[in-house]
Write a protein that holds these residues in place. Structure first.
Motif, PDB file in Angstrom:
ATOM      1  N   GLN A  60       0.882  -1.170   0.000  1.00  0.00           N
ATOM      2  CA  GLN A  60       0.000   0.000   0.000  1.00  0.00           C
ATOM      3  C   GLN A  60       0.925   1.227   0.000  1.00  0.00           C
ATOM      4  N   LEU A  61       1.591   1.420  -1.122  1.00  0.00           N
ATOM      5  CA  LEU A  61       2.699   2.362  -1.175  1.00  0.00           C
ATOM      6  C   LEU A  61       2.272   3.815  -1.050  1.00  0.00           C
ATOM      7  N   ARG A  62       1.138   4.181  -1.580  1.00  0.00           N
ATOM      8  CA  ARG A  62       0.666   5.574  -1.436  1.00  0.00           C
ATOM      9  C   ARG A  62       0.386   5.885   0.035  1.00  0.00           C
ATOM     10  N   LYS A  63      -0.220   4.939   0.736  1.00  0.00           N
ATOM     11  CA  LYS A  63      -0.482   5.147   2.161  1.00  0.00           C
ATOM     12  C   LYS A  63       0.826   5.201   2.945  1.00  0.00           C
ATOM     13  N   ALA A  64       1.781   4.340   2.592  1.00  0.00           N
ATOM     14  CA  ALA A  64       3.091   4.376   3.240  1.00  0.00           C
ATOM     15  C   ALA A  64       3.749   5.732   3.022  1.00  0.00           C
ATOM     16  N   GLU A  65       3.692   6.199   1.790  1.00  0.00           N
ATOM     17  CA  GLU A  65       4.280   7.500   1.467  1.00  0.00           C
ATOM     18  C   GLU A  65       3.647   8.620   2.294  1.00  0.00           C
ATOM     19  N   THR A  66       2.334   8.592   2.410  1.00  0.00           N
ATOM     20  CA  THR A  66       1.635   9.625   3.182  1.00  0.00           C
ATOM     21  C   THR A  66       2.097   9.629   4.636  1.00  0.00           C
ATOM     22  N   GLU A  67       2.173   8.455   5.248  1.00  0.00           N
ATOM     23  CA  GLU A  67       2.614   8.372   6.642  1.00  0.00           C
ATOM     24  C   GLU A  67       4.060   8.826   6.788  1.00  0.00           C
ATOM     25  N   LEU A  68       4.907   8.382   5.892  1.00  0.00           N
ATOM     26  CA  LEU A  68       6.324   8.738   5.981  1.00  0.00           C
ATOM     27  C   LEU A  68       6.537  10.230   5.764  1.00  0.00           C
ATOM     28  N   ARG A  69       5.795  10.834   4.853  1.00  0.00           N
ATOM     29  CA  ARG A  69       5.908  12.286   4.658  1.00  0.00           C
ATOM     30  C   ARG A  69       5.456  13.037   5.913  1.00  0.00           C
ATOM     31  N   SER A  70       4.446  12.515   6.576  1.00  0.00           N
ATOM     32  CA  SER A  70       3.993  13.126   7.824  1.00  0.00           C
ATOM     33  C   SER A  70       5.086  13.060   8.891  1.00  0.00           C
ATOM     34  N   ILE A  71       5.771  11.924   8.941  1.00  0.00           N
ATOM     35  CA  ILE A  71       6.852  11.773   9.919  1.00  0.00           C
ATOM     36  C   ILE A  71       7.987  12.740   9.620  1.00  0.00           C
ATOM     37  N   VAL A  72       8.457  12.777   8.372  1.00  0.00           N
ATOM     38  CA  VAL A  72       9.609  13.628   8.065  1.00  0.00           C
ATOM     39  C   VAL A  72       9.249  15.110   8.118  1.00  0.00           C
ATOM     40  N   GLU A  73       7.990  15.422   7.924  1.00  0.00           N
ATOM     41  CA  GLU A  73       7.567  16.820   8.082  1.00  0.00           C
ATOM     42  C   GLU A  73       7.713  17.247   9.541  1.00  0.00           C
ATOM     43  N   ARG A  74       7.350  16.369  10.460  1.00  0.00           N
ATOM     44  CA  ARG A  74       7.433  16.674  11.897  1.00  0.00           C
ATOM     45  C   ARG A  74       8.846  16.502  12.433  1.00  0.00           C
ATOM     46  N   GLY A  86      12.412   7.055   0.856  1.00  0.00           N
ATOM     47  CA  GLY A  86      13.175   6.838  -0.369  1.00  0.00           C
ATOM     48  C   GLY A  86      12.880   5.480  -0.985  1.00  0.00           C
ATOM     49  N   ARG A  87      12.847   4.435  -0.180  1.00  0.00           N
ATOM     50  CA  ARG A  87      12.557   3.087  -0.692  1.00  0.00           C
ATOM     51  C   ARG A  87      11.121   2.998  -1.227  1.00  0.00           C
ATOM     52  N   THR A  88      10.201   3.652  -0.556  1.00  0.00           N
ATOM     53  CA  THR A  88       8.802   3.647  -0.995  1.00  0.00           C
ATOM     54  C   THR A  88       8.671   4.332  -2.346  1.00  0.00           C
ATOM     55  N   LEU A  89       9.347   5.458  -2.502  1.00  0.00           N
ATOM     56  CA  LEU A  89       9.320   6.167  -3.782  1.00  0.00           C
ATOM     57  C   LEU A  89       9.974   5.342  -4.879  1.00  0.00           C
ATOM     58  N   GLU A  90      11.067   4.656  -4.555  1.00  0.00           N
ATOM     59  CA  GLU A  90      11.717   3.776  -5.534  1.00  0.00           C
ATOM     60  C   GLU A  90      10.758   2.690  -6.018  1.00  0.00           C
ATOM     61  N   ARG A  91      10.048   2.073  -5.082  1.00  0.00           N
ATOM     62  CA  ARG A  91       9.111   1.007  -5.452  1.00  0.00           C
ATOM     63  C   ARG A  91       7.989   1.511  -6.342  1.00  0.00           C
ATOM     64  N   GLN A  92       7.733   2.813  -6.284  1.00  0.00           N
ATOM     65  CA  GLN A  92       6.705   3.410  -7.129  1.00  0.00           C
ATOM     66  C   GLN A  92       7.290   3.912  -8.451  1.00  0.00           C
ATOM     67  N   GLY A  93       8.566   3.630  -8.693  1.00  0.00           N
ATOM     68  CA  GLY A  93       9.204   4.051  -9.934  1.00  0.00           C
ATOM     69  C   GLY A  93       9.577   5.517  -9.950  1.00  0.00           C
ATOM     70  N   GLY A  95      12.448   7.108  -8.851  1.00  0.00           N
ATOM     71  CA  GLY A  95      13.836   7.070  -8.408  1.00  0.00           C
ATOM     72  C   GLY A  95      14.488   8.417  -8.205  1.00  0.00           C
ATOM     73  N   SER A  96      14.231   9.356  -9.092  1.00  0.00           N
ATOM     74  CA  SER A  96      14.871  10.669  -8.941  1.00  0.00           C
ATOM     75  C   SER A  96      14.367  11.377  -7.689  1.00  0.00           C
ATOM     76  N   GLU A  97      13.102  11.223  -7.381  1.00  0.00           N
ATOM     77  CA  GLU A  97      12.549  11.814  -6.157  1.00  0.00           C
ATOM     78  C   GLU A  97      13.081  11.079  -4.925  1.00  0.00           C
ATOM     79  N   ALA A  98      13.264   9.784  -5.048  1.00  0.00           N
ATOM     80  CA  ALA A  98      13.751   8.964  -3.937  1.00  0.00           C
ATOM     81  C   ALA A  98      15.184   9.306  -3.563  1.00  0.00           C
ATOM     82  N   ALA A  99      15.987   9.658  -4.553  1.00  0.00           N
ATOM     83  CA  ALA A  99      17.420   9.855  -4.340  1.00  0.00           C
ATOM     84  C   ALA A  99      17.720  10.862  -3.242  1.00  0.00           C
ATOM     85  N   ALA A 100      16.999  11.953  -3.205  1.00  0.00           N
ATOM     86  CA  ALA A 100      17.251  12.982  -2.187  1.00  0.00           C
ATOM     87  C   ALA A 100      17.007  12.437  -0.781  1.00  0.00           C
ATOM     88  N   HIS A 101      15.951  11.668  -0.621  1.00  0.00           N
ATOM     89  CA  HIS A 101      15.638  11.100   0.699  1.00  0.00           C
ATOM     90  C   HIS A 101      16.666  10.045   1.099  1.00  0.00           C
TER      91      HIS A 101
END
Length: 114
Positions: A60-74, A86-93, A95-101
């Motif tokens: 459930q990668l979109r939900k994982a991304e949402t939770e993880l973004r909430s964590i890193v925002e705080r 980063g790994r969640t973004l990679e799994r969603q294809g 990669g360039s967005e994942a690299a920074a994380h």
């Protein structure tokens, strides 16, 4: 099992139940328990991180991304959340967005490539 099973008991009981489900690789059930717990204590890192991991492992990668973004925002210096994002973004294809994380996670953990 009905929904009351997932929301029944004290927060400590539900935390234990979520861990049992997670350890048994029943990630969708762990997520169902953790969703209510995170709603109750949104400021606590551990339940939110375990929820994100449960979503990740149940694809459930979109939900994982949402939770993880909430964590890193705080807490932007939470290196494991940065790594998981980063790994969640990679799994969603994405990669360039994942690299920074992933770079930030490595820097925060002191795990620099040789």
């Amino acid at each position: 099992m009905n929904d009351t099973y997932y929301s029944h008991g004290t927060a400590a009981d539900r935390w234990t139940r979520a861990h049992l489900f997670f350890d048994a690789k029943e990630y969708d059930k762990a997520a169902r328990v953790l969703t209510g717990l995170v709603d109750e204590v949104p400021e606590q890192l551990a339940p939110r991180l375990l929820l994100a991991r449960s979503y990740y492992h149940s694809a459930q990668l979109r939900k994982a991304e949402t939770e993880l973004r909430s964590i890193v925002e705080r807490n932007p210096v939470e290196h494991y959340a940065q790594l998981m994002l980063g790994r969640t973004l990679e799994r969603q294809g994405r990669g360039s967005e994942a690299a920074a994380h992933l770079r930030l996670a490595a820097a925060l953990s002191g795990d620099f490539p040789d």
